[in-house]
Scaffold this active site. Structure first.
Site, short mmCIF file in Angstrom:
data_model
loop_
_atom_site.label_atom_id
_atom_site.label_comp_id
_atom_site.label_asym_id
_atom_site.label_seq_id
_atom_site.Cartn_x
_atom_site.Cartn_y
_atom_site.Cartn_z
N ASN A 150 1.05 -0.86 -0.17
CA ASN A 150 0.19 0.13 0.10
C ASN A 150 0.51 1.52 -0.49
OD1 ASN A 150 0.07 -1.41 2.59
ND2 ASN A 150 -0.20 0.51 3.35
N CYS A 324 -3.88 4.82 7.37
CA CYS A 324 -3.56 3.56 8.50
C CYS A 324 -3.40 5.00 9.45
CB CYS A 324 -3.72 3.15 8.40
SG CYS A 324 -5.12 2.08 7.74
#
Length: 381
Positions: A150, A324
């Site tokens: 990611n 995140c």
């Protein structure tokens, strides 16, 4: 002021067609577990959405389980497989560059007596296949390696890993949150036992995702309560979310190869333009085996937060890595695991493109980036 959104790996704006589809079906308010007409209508929508997703991914309809998103799906895959197979062993193999949904779950499993082996990655962020083979033991029950990273976009050899796992009778889970809709995926050919995905990563709604669980896979429920999702995931299903997810995936995968090539050409122009115009700029991740829209670059003698603030002031949305972990002061665990020096990792940012990114957007970014980096370097002295 011009606004360019280059944080599509964090989330994508919901597709207008997806939003309209959800609005169209909002009138079907019934609980899909109810036997009356309203419930049956909702159940029909849920089943249709599940079938669409399964068809696109090359899975059987009864192998798709809805969840609240990628994090829940990854947690479920690891915890569910670990607890269900504890009688066989308590050894799990993963990598140090996984999403925190996997890494933090593995660390928590340690508290329950599980042993975790982290397979090293090379300078491009690619896992060592031979190290995986050597790490497998008699009590190994699960391998979890992401399909695509990611942060730096590197694609992993998941087909090879799935084959190795199968040959040793070990379950294989892949976090495909970033890969789904960006690269073609056929679960029948891949051979993974579990695969997690999340709708908002491909222009669907937030708060809905899915876990593919191959038929015959031994896994425990993660959320307890009612008998929803064939008794494996309790809680009233998010019917509208499922509708939106199915529509978004259908749109995103309609011309996945053509769209990917188009995005990749803009990606390469952005990468080359930045490296050619700014001294001390270095690409992170594999130069070719990477997601079509991922650009992760380290800038020498800069701080990512300063770069991001100035980019934002110039109307460009970017990130320092995983959304995140955006509130964390820690340097990217992915870059450090790849061997990127800490000082250089501190000056790394991620620009992620989508099919909505235009050549004019790339021109604008290339036009302002040298000045922004220069200003950041001056203020850091």
């Amino acid at each position: 002021m011009k606004y360019i959104y280059l944080d599509n790996a964090a989330t994508m704006p919901i597709n207008n067609s997806v939003l309209n589809k959800m609005i169209e079906y909002a009138k079907y308010y019934g609980n899909p577990s109810s036997i009356h007409q309203a419930g049956r209508e909702a159940r029909k929508l849920l089943d249709k959405s599940r079938a669409v997703i399964a068809g696109i991914l090359g899975a059987n309809t009864n192998e798709i389980y809805f969840s609240s998103g990628g994090t829940e799906s990854a947690n479920w895959a690891l915890v569910g497989a670990a607890f269900a197979n504890a009688d066989k062993g308590k050894h799990i193999i993963t990598s140090p560059i996984e999403h925190h949904a996997v890494i933090n779950t593995c660390e928590n499993l340690k508290k329950h007596g599980y042993e975790i082996t982290y397979i090293p990655v090379d300078k491009y962020g690619k896992v060592d296949i031979d190290a995986i083979k050597k790490a497998i033991k008699k009590d190994t029950i699960l391998i979890s390696i992401m399909y695509a990273n990611n942060e730096v976009g590197t694609l992993q050899p998941v087909y090879e890993i799935a084959k190795i796992a199968s040959e040793h009778g070990v379950l294989f889970h892949t976090d495909a949150v970033q890969a789904v809709s960006n690269v073609p995926i056929n679960l029948g050919e891949l051979g993974a036992d579990m695969l997690s995905l999340s709708a908002h990563k491909f222009a669907g709604p937030k708060g809905v995702g899915a876990l593919y669980i191959k038929k015959g896979t031994k896994i425990s429920p993660f959320i307890y309560g009612g008998e929803q999702e064939r008794g494996r995931r309790a809680g009233t299903e998010n019917v509208l979310g499922a509708v939106g997810m199915a529509e978004a995936l259908k749109i995103a995968c309609t011309d996945i190869m053509g769209s990917g090539a188009n995005i990749a050409s803009k990606r390469d122009r952005l990468i080359n333009g930045i490296i050619d115009s700014i001294d001390g700029a270095q690409l992170n991740g594999h130069p070719t085996m990477r997601l079509p829209g991922n650009v992760n670059i380290s800038f020498k003698n800069t701080l990512a937060q300063s770069l991001l603030m100035r980019l934002d002031s110039a109307g460009i949305a970017a990130s320092a890595g995983s959304a995140c972990a955006s509130g964390s002061p820690e340097v990217s665990h992915v870059l450090l695991s790849m061997g990127v020096p800490r000082e250089k990792a501190k000056g790394s940012i991620r620009l992620t493109l989508s099919c909505n990114t235009t050549n004019e957007d790339i021109d604008y970014v290339l036009g302002v980036m040298p000045t922004i980096v220069k200003e950041c370097r001056s203020s850091a002295i």
